[in-house]
Design an enzyme around this catalytic site. Structure first.
Site, PDB file in Angstrom:
ATOM      1  CG  ASN A   1      38.294  60.068 -59.906  1.00  0.00           C
ATOM      2  OD1 ASN A   1      37.733  59.909 -60.992  1.00  0.00           O
ATOM      3  ND2 ASN A   1      39.520  60.531 -59.810  1.00  0.00           N
TER       4      ASN A   1
ATOM      5  CE  LYS B   1      32.361  50.497 -67.928  1.00  0.00           C
ATOM      6  NZ  LYS B   1      32.430  50.476 -66.447  1.00  0.00           N
TER       7      LYS B   1
ATOM      8  CB  ALA C   1      33.049  53.811 -62.436  1.00  0.00           C
TER       9      ALA C   1
ATOM     10  CD  GLU D   1      42.835  63.170 -70.263  1.00  0.00           C
ATOM     11  OE1 GLU D   1      43.598  63.399 -69.311  1.00  0.00           O
ATOM     12  OE2 GLU D   1      42.792  63.879 -71.276  1.00  0.00           O
TER      13      GLU D   1
ATOM     14  NE  ARG E   1      38.707  69.791 -57.449  1.00  0.00           N
ATOM     15  CZ  ARG E   1      39.175  69.365 -58.614  1.00  0.00           C
ATOM     16  NH1 ARG E   1      40.450  69.040 -58.753  1.00  0.00           N
ATOM     17  NH2 ARG E   1      38.376  69.271 -59.646  1.00  0.00           N
TER      18      ARG E   1
ATOM     19  CB  CYS F   1      43.933  61.861 -62.107  1.00  0.00           C
ATOM     20  SG  CYS F   1      42.924  63.198 -62.765  1.00  0.00           S
TER      21      CYS F   1
ATOM     22  CD  GLU G   1      46.492  57.733 -59.331  1.00  0.00           C
ATOM     23  OE1 GLU G   1      46.297  56.576 -59.747  1.00  0.00           O
ATOM     24  OE2 GLU G   1      46.017  58.726 -59.868  1.00  0.00           O
TER      25      GLU G   1
HETATM   26  P1  NAP Z   1      39.821  51.968 -63.393  1.00  0.00           P
HETATM   27  O1  NAP Z   1      39.756  50.817 -62.486  1.00  0.00           O
HETATM   28  O2  NAP Z   1      40.866  52.011 -64.424  1.00  0.00           O
HETATM   29  O3  NAP Z   1      38.359  52.069 -64.058  1.00  0.00           O
HETATM   30  C1  NAP Z   1      38.012  53.129 -64.924  1.00  0.00           C
HETATM   31  C2  NAP Z   1      36.865  52.689 -65.803  1.00  0.00           C
HETATM   32  O4  NAP Z   1      37.306  51.616 -66.645  1.00  0.00           O
HETATM   33  C3  NAP Z   1      35.653  52.168 -65.055  1.00  0.00           C
HETATM   34  O5  NAP Z   1      34.491  52.509 -65.776  1.00  0.00           O
HETATM   35  C4  NAP Z   1      35.891  50.657 -65.081  1.00  0.00           C
HETATM   36  O6  NAP Z   1      34.707  49.913 -64.940  1.00  0.00           O
HETATM   37  C5  NAP Z   1      36.454  50.497 -66.477  1.00  0.00           C
HETATM   38  N1  NAP Z   1      37.257  49.282 -66.647  1.00  0.00           N
HETATM   39  C6  NAP Z   1      38.008  48.644 -65.739  1.00  0.00           C
HETATM   40  N2  NAP Z   1      38.586  47.565 -66.304  1.00  0.00           N
HETATM   41  C7  NAP Z   1      38.186  47.531 -67.593  1.00  0.00           C
HETATM   42  C8  NAP Z   1      38.430  46.650 -68.686  1.00  0.00           C
HETATM   43  N3  NAP Z   1      39.216  45.582 -68.574  1.00  0.00           N
HETATM   44  N4  NAP Z   1      37.829  46.917 -69.874  1.00  0.00           N
HETATM   45  C9  NAP Z   1      37.024  47.985 -70.009  1.00  0.00           C
HETATM   46  N5  NAP Z   1      36.752  48.846 -69.008  1.00  0.00           N
HETATM   47  C10 NAP Z   1      37.331  48.631 -67.809  1.00  0.00           C
HETATM   48  O7  NAP Z   1      39.977  53.346 -62.617  1.00  0.00           O
HETATM   49  P2  NAP Z   1      39.145  53.874 -61.381  1.00  0.00           P
HETATM   50  O8  NAP Z   1      39.646  53.168 -60.177  1.00  0.00           O
HETATM   51  O9  NAP Z   1      37.683  53.859 -61.684  1.00  0.00           O
HETATM   52  O10 NAP Z   1      39.577  55.413 -61.374  1.00  0.00           O
HETATM   53  C11 NAP Z   1      40.687  55.871 -60.732  1.00  0.00           C
HETATM   54  C12 NAP Z   1      41.816  56.098 -61.716  1.00  0.00           C
HETATM   55  O11 NAP Z   1      41.406  57.041 -62.702  1.00  0.00           O
HETATM   56  C13 NAP Z   1      43.023  56.700 -61.049  1.00  0.00           C
HETATM   57  O12 NAP Z   1      44.189  56.079 -61.500  1.00  0.00           O
HETATM   58  C14 NAP Z   1      42.983  58.155 -61.519  1.00  0.00           C
HETATM   59  O13 NAP Z   1      44.224  58.793 -61.532  1.00  0.00           O
HETATM   60  C15 NAP Z   1      42.414  58.018 -62.882  1.00  0.00           C
HETATM   61  N6  NAP Z   1      41.847  59.281 -63.347  1.00  0.00           N
HETATM   62  C16 NAP Z   1      42.512  59.970 -64.325  1.00  0.00           C
HETATM   63  C17 NAP Z   1      42.019  61.191 -64.756  1.00  0.00           C
HETATM   64  C18 NAP Z   1      42.733  61.973 -65.820  1.00  0.00           C
HETATM   65  O14 NAP Z   1      42.121  62.832 -66.421  1.00  0.00           O
HETATM   66  N7  NAP Z   1      44.001  61.717 -66.089  1.00  0.00           N
HETATM   67  C19 NAP Z   1      40.852  61.702 -64.201  1.00  0.00           C
HETATM   68  C20 NAP Z   1      40.200  60.978 -63.202  1.00  0.00           C
HETATM   69  C21 NAP Z   1      40.716  59.750 -62.785  1.00  0.00           C
HETATM   70  P3  NAP Z   1      34.325  49.214 -63.551  1.00  0.00           P
HETATM   71  O15 NAP Z   1      33.727  50.248 -62.716  1.00  0.00           O
HETATM   72  O16 NAP Z   1      33.362  48.158 -63.930  1.00  0.00           O
HETATM   73  O17 NAP Z   1      35.597  48.636 -62.985  1.00  0.00           O
END
Ligand code: NAP
Length: 489
Positions: free
Chosen positions: A163, A186, A188, A262, A290, A296, A393
């Site tokens: 994102n 690594k 996304a 995070e 935004r 998040c 979310e």
């Molecule tokens: P996600 O599905 O959890 O993926 C995040 C990252 O982890 C990606 O690089 C993903 O790779 C990798 N990943 C997924 N499964 C994994 C596994 N089993 N082992 C190792 N790596 C793995 O999250 P997203 O959909 O990309 O992002 C949205 C989420 O991020 C939302 O929940 C948002 O709230 C959160 N976020 C939090 C913050 C904060 O600072 N708190 C900031 C921004 C976003 P792939 O692309 O290959 O799946």
């Protein structure tokens, strides 16, 4: 078939290195390539390297081998590399923004704002690299001394979401470089292009081989699990969903890795009847819209005092309904596509669930027909307590507005979630503001403003939004160990 037609789009996508970056060399992935698509059309943009488990291991080996030299590297020089990278990011902001819009979908102006935000982390941590210190104190009994020193944690694995394709990288890579840690990054798989360009910029700024290694992969779990299990790794910093964060914590428990998590959010946006309603609506637009609502920190639930709830919802609906939806590269577009069809389906299901339980759509409520993953800006009222979007979310342009009778009810509703990343409070009563903020269960609060992101501030959550802080002085601490020396005098 590529959808890129404009020469500027072809040029910037063509400029991105598409390989893995390991030990200072660009090389192919052993598993071939993976496709990156444009979410505004659903068509492929290009292919990038797909790493195998062995590639990922090689990246960790490169980080481990570069570790001792980098830890001993003069802090000023570490900072200078970050500073040069900051300047290069700003100089290339227009091109990099276009690239980000192509892979992630957000409007160009927002991509440009993210490049500036991302670059700020490099500027901030370039300055912090020379402020790493310890302490020297006299034992309470007067005999002997306490000496502490700060040392880099060691090789770190940094996993980032789609994102904010660049800022989620710089706020980990910046402090890691500044502190003297080496890294495997690594990104996304949906948005690797911004990070690939970032690494090219770091390389151009003189970053020694092995300090940052980049792995793109179609199977995150297969490539990352062996690294997390590897005893040479010292830290995992993850930004992503709470669900994946939990899995990674379990894996990391084997080696008792240091962790920064995070994770997801479910931000309440509270408006009291003494607030400036127009300012609250303006803040709401930022907090909600935004990043197309895919943040998040996105306001997920609007808790508004009964007296002003209808007025607030009408004004918000008027503004949101007037926003231009389209491809982020088009003039005047304010709302781009969601990242993929899965995300759009999830948003649609949450809206349908709320409507099915009695909520009303003041504006929007539907996915757009046609190419790309567009969803109309939506304002919902009459939200029943059991609507799923109060707990989950949303990650899309949907604003549920719910009234409250008094301060206690507002706080109880705001805290009624497993998440605890950020909350927004709008009131003109300072005593009330502080009273409410003290009782909110979140790591951050926006007071009379709809945005908290700032490279100089500690960003992070509590509860199931995770732990650890990124940015500010606290951001450096995540990459430093404290060694205590008992000195016999
Ligand atoms: P996600 O599905 O959890 O993926 C995040 C990252 O982890 C990606 O690089 C993903 O790779 C990798 N990943 C997924 N499964 C994994 C596994 N089993 N082992 C190792 N790596 C793995 O999250 P997203 O959909 O990309 O992002 C949205 C989420 O991020 C939302 O929940 C948002 O709230 C959160 N976020 C939090 C913050 C904060 O600072 N708190 C900031 C921004 C976003 P792939 O692309 O290959 O799946």
């Amino acid at each position: 078939m590529s959808t890129i037609t404009a020469p500027a789009e072809q040029k910037i996508v063509g400029e991105v290195p598409k390989q893995l970056y390991i030990g200072g060399e660009w090389r192919d992935g052993a598993k071939g390539t993976l496709s990156v698509e444009d979410p505004s059309t659903g068509e492929p943009l290009c292919e990038v390297a797909d790493a195998s488990t062995d590639d990922a291991k090689a990246a960790l080996t490169a980080a481990v081998e570069a570790g001792p030299e980098w830890a001993a590297h003069p802090p000023r020089e570490r900072g200078e590399i970050l500073r040069r990278s900051f300047e290069a990011l700003i100089a290339r902001a227009d091109d990099l923004a276009l690239l980000m819009t192509l892979e992630m979908g957000k409007p160009l102006a927002e991509s440009k704002a993210e490049i500036a935000y991302a670059a700020e982390f490099f500027r901030w941590f370039s300055e912090e690299s020379v402020r790493i210190d310890g302490r020297y104190s006299v034992n309470s009994n007067g005999q002997g001394r306490v000496l502490t020193m700060k040392q880099p944690v060691g090789p770190c694995l940094l996993i980032t979401p789609w994102n904010f394709p660049m800022a989620m990288g710089t706020r980990k890579i910046g402090p890691a470089i500044a502190a003297g840690c080496t890294t495997v990054v690594k990104p996304a798989q949906q948005t690797p292009l911004s990070m690939l360009m970032l690494v090219k910029i770091l390389e151009g700024a003189g970053l020694p081989a092995g300090v940052v290694n980049l792995v793109t992969a179609s199977s995150s779990s297969k490539t990352m699990a062996p690294l997390i299990a590897d005893s040479r790794l010292r830290k995992l910093s993850f930004t992503g969903s709470t669900e994946v964060g939990r899995k990674l914590m379990e894996q990391a428990s084997h080696n008792l890795l240091r962790l920064s998590m995070e994770l997801g959010g479910n931000a309440p946006f509270i408006v009291f009847d003494d607030a400036d309603i127009d300012a609250a609506v303006q803040g709401a637009l930022i907090a909600k819209m935004r990043n197309i609502g895919e943040a998040c920190t996105a306001a997920n639930r609007f808790h508004v005092a009964d007296k002003v709830a209808d007025q607030f919802a009408e004004k918000l609906a008027e503004k949101m309904g007037a926003m231009k939806v389209g491809r982020g590269t088009e003039e005047g577009v304010q709302v781009g596509p969601l990242i993929d069809n899965g995300q759009r389906t999830k948003v649609a299901e949450l809206v349908e669930d709320a409507l099915g339980r009695g909520a009303k759509a003041v504006v929007g409520g539907h996915a757009r027909v046609g190419a790309g993953y567009f969803f109309d800006p939506t304002v919902l009222t009459d939200i029943p307590d059991d609507a799923n979007l109060l707990q989950e979310e949303i990650f899309g342009p949907v604003a549920p507005v719910k009234g409250f009778a008094d301060e206690d009810e507002a706080i109880a509703a705001a805290n009624n979630t497993e998440y605890g990343l950020v909350a927004y409070v709008f009131t003109n009563n300072l005593k009330r503001a502080l009273r409410v903020i003290e009782r909110l269960e979140t790591g951050m609060v926006g007071l009379n403003q709809g945005m908290v992101s700032n490279a100089g501030a500690p960003f992070g959550g509590i509860k199931q939004s995770g732990f650890g802080r990124e940015g500010g002085y606290e951001g450096m601490e995540e990459y430093l160990e404290t060694k205590y020396v008992a000195v016999n005098l």
